[in-house]
Design a protein around this motif. Structure first.
Motif, mmCIF file in Angstrom:
data_model
loop_
_atom_site.group_PDB
_atom_site.id
_atom_site.type_symbol
_atom_site.label_atom_id
_atom_site.label_comp_id
_atom_site.label_asym_id
_atom_site.label_seq_id
_atom_site.Cartn_x
_atom_site.Cartn_y
_atom_site.Cartn_z
ATOM 1 N N LEU A 115 13.903 98.348 -1.617
ATOM 2 C CA LEU A 115 14.791 97.784 -0.609
ATOM 3 C C LEU A 115 15.843 98.805 -0.190
ATOM 4 C CD1 LEU A 115 15.348 94.472 -2.607
ATOM 5 C CD2 LEU A 115 13.810 94.738 -0.671
ATOM 6 N N GLY A 116 16.154 98.830 1.099
ATOM 7 C CA GLY A 116 17.205 99.727 1.581
ATOM 8 C C GLY A 116 16.923 101.186 1.268
ATOM 9 N N VAL A 117 15.662 101.585 1.401
ATOM 10 C CA VAL A 117 15.263 102.939 1.007
ATOM 11 C C VAL A 117 15.859 103.988 1.963
ATOM 12 C CG1 VAL A 117 13.308 104.503 0.712
ATOM 13 C CG2 VAL A 117 13.149 102.127 -0.062
ATOM 14 N N LYS A 118 16.419 105.034 1.374
ATOM 15 C CA LYS A 118 16.938 106.170 2.138
ATOM 16 C C LYS A 118 16.201 107.427 1.698
ATOM 17 C CE LYS A 118 21.583 104.196 2.622
ATOM 18 N NZ LYS A 118 23.029 104.397 2.363
ATOM 19 N N LEU A 119 15.741 108.204 2.668
ATOM 20 C CA LEU A 119 15.016 109.432 2.381
ATOM 21 C C LEU A 119 15.880 110.646 2.683
ATOM 22 C CD1 LEU A 119 11.532 108.642 3.995
ATOM 23 C CD2 LEU A 119 12.334 108.109 1.678
ATOM 24 N N ASN A 120 15.729 111.661 1.814
ATOM 25 C CA ASN A 120 16.323 112.981 2.041
ATOM 26 C C ASN A 120 17.837 112.953 2.198
ATOM 27 O OD1 ASN A 120 13.707 114.172 1.973
ATOM 28 N ND2 ASN A 120 13.397 113.552 4.102
ATOM 29 N N GLN A 121 18.479 112.014 1.474
ATOM 30 C CA GLN A 121 19.935 111.998 1.421
ATOM 31 C C GLN A 121 20.399 112.820 0.216
ATOM 32 O OE1 GLN A 121 22.039 110.241 3.719
ATOM 33 N NE2 GLN A 121 20.071 110.266 4.792
ATOM 34 N N PRO A 122 21.546 113.523 0.323
ATOM 35 C CA PRO A 122 22.050 114.295 -0.822
ATOM 36 C C PRO A 122 22.304 113.390 -2.027
ATOM 37 C CG PRO A 122 23.222 114.876 1.188
ATOM 38 C CD PRO A 122 22.408 113.651 1.507
ATOM 39 N N LEU A 123 21.866 113.828 -3.197
ATOM 40 C CA LEU A 123 22.079 113.088 -4.442
ATOM 41 C C LEU A 123 22.807 113.982 -5.430
ATOM 42 C CD1 LEU A 123 18.567 111.391 -4.839
ATOM 43 C CD2 LEU A 123 20.651 110.370 -3.920
ATOM 44 N N GLU A 124 23.790 113.429 -6.098
ATOM 45 C CA GLU A 124 24.551 114.204 -7.069
ATOM 46 C C GLU A 124 23.678 114.606 -8.249
ATOM 47 O OE1 GLU A 124 28.005 112.138 -8.303
ATOM 48 O OE2 GLU A 124 28.804 111.878 -6.272
ATOM 49 N N ALA A 125 23.819 115.857 -8.675
ATOM 50 C CA ALA A 125 23.010 116.365 -9.785
ATOM 51 C C ALA A 125 23.229 115.551 -11.059
ATOM 52 C CB ALA A 125 23.335 117.837 -10.032
ATOM 53 N N GLY A 126 24.426 115.029 -11.232
ATOM 54 C CA GLY A 126 24.739 114.280 -12.441
ATOM 55 C C GLY A 126 23.967 112.993 -12.605
ATOM 56 N N LEU A 127 23.353 112.517 -11.520
ATOM 57 C CA LEU A 127 22.540 111.305 -11.616
ATOM 58 C C LEU A 127 21.356 111.500 -12.544
ATOM 59 C CD1 LEU A 127 22.333 110.094 -7.895
ATOM 60 C CD2 LEU A 127 23.487 108.908 -9.778
ATOM 61 N N PHE A 128 20.910 112.758 -12.683
ATOM 62 C CA PHE A 128 19.674 113.028 -13.401
ATOM 63 C C PHE A 128 19.927 113.701 -14.750
ATOM 64 C CE2 PHE A 128 18.982 113.277 -8.791
ATOM 65 C CZ PHE A 128 18.235 112.120 -8.649
ATOM 66 N N ASP A 129 21.089 113.450 -15.290
ATOM 67 C CA ASP A 129 21.405 113.900 -16.642
ATOM 68 C C ASP A 129 22.019 112.726 -17.377
ATOM 69 O OD1 ASP A 129 21.502 115.562 -18.796
ATOM 70 O OD2 ASP A 129 22.684 117.115 -17.800
ATOM 71 N N PHE A 130 22.021 112.797 -18.685
ATOM 72 C CA PHE A 130 22.487 111.656 -19.465
ATOM 73 C C PHE A 130 23.237 112.148 -20.691
ATOM 74 C CE2 PHE A 130 21.981 108.387 -22.757
ATOM 75 C CZ PHE A 130 22.448 107.272 -22.076
ATOM 76 N N GLU A 131 24.390 111.553 -20.924
ATOM 77 C CA GLU A 131 25.176 111.850 -22.119
ATOM 78 C C GLU A 131 25.111 110.657 -23.053
ATOM 79 O OE1 GLU A 131 29.786 112.961 -23.367
ATOM 80 O OE2 GLU A 131 29.066 113.330 -21.317
#
Length: 208
Positions: free
Chosen positions: A182-198
């Motif tokens: 739902l509400g799909v957005k393509l090729n929008q900038p994504l923060e690098a921190g979204l793909f790391d985990f502490e």
């Protein structure tokens, strides 16, 4: 959260519909659609049914994917879980249990369906037999894993006007997992921190 586990390890429009059994044409069409999206973000609604069609679970959440191999899949409470990949490692966090499972990302597309949307599309041909059918603005791709140890027997990817619309996985006992995006957005900038985990302080850690 069976889908999360599968991701970790692994609508037809009205009008005339044409089916294509040409694997080469299907691969070309699918890779073209996937390749045009370097990032994907939005919400999802997930429904799991058993072989008889009885509802087993319904959840929703947010997702973000970025090539190559980065994804974040956050299922809302009350069954909250978070799945994160940085392209090498995968973290599965269950806040209710305060438990984090960490393992290397399985690069096989048959064991990690999320990689179909975020990984190396050039590997699709070697992993699946593919057919497709289309009607109106919708194109459906049916992917059958070539490997015998796949976590699913069949995977359907549907695109509407060139954008991923929904996905369905069927396993060996007929259980179906349907995911609507739902509400799909393509090729929008994504923060690098979204793909790391502490790892949260005090959480139990399981290394696999």
């Amino acid at each position: 959260m069976r889908l999360i586990r599968m991701l970790l390890l692994a609508t037809l429009a009205c009008g005339a519909v044409s089916a294509h059994a040409d694997d080469e044409a299907a691969v070309k069409r699918l890779t073209g659609l996937l390749d045009q999206a370097q990032t994907i973000s939005g919400r999802f609604s997930q429904l799991t049914l058993d072989g008889s069609g009885t509802q087993l679970q319904e959840t929703a959440g947010q997702m973000a994917l970025k090539r190559p191999g980065l994804f974040r899949w956050h299922t809302d409470a009350p069954q909250e879980q978070l799945l994160v990949s940085n392209g090498q490692k995968v973290w599965l966090y269950d806040p209710d249990l305060m438990q984090v499972t960490i393992q290397a990302l399985d690069q096989r597309l048959t064991n990690t369906p999320a990689l179909l949307l975020s990984g190396d599309v050039s590997k699709i041909r070697e992993n699946f037999d593919i057919t497709f059918k289309e009607g109106g603005d919708v194109v459906d791709f049916i992917l059958k894993p070539k490997a015998k140890d796949s976590l699913f027997d069949s995977l359907r990817l549907s695109f509407r006007k060139g954008v991923i619309n929904d996905m369905q996985l069927i396993d060996s006992i007929g259980q179906r997992t349907n995911i609507l995006f739902l509400g799909v957005k393509l090729n929008q900038p994504l923060e690098a921190g979204l793909f790391d985990f502490e790892v949260p302080e005090g959480a139990d850690v399981i290394q696999e």
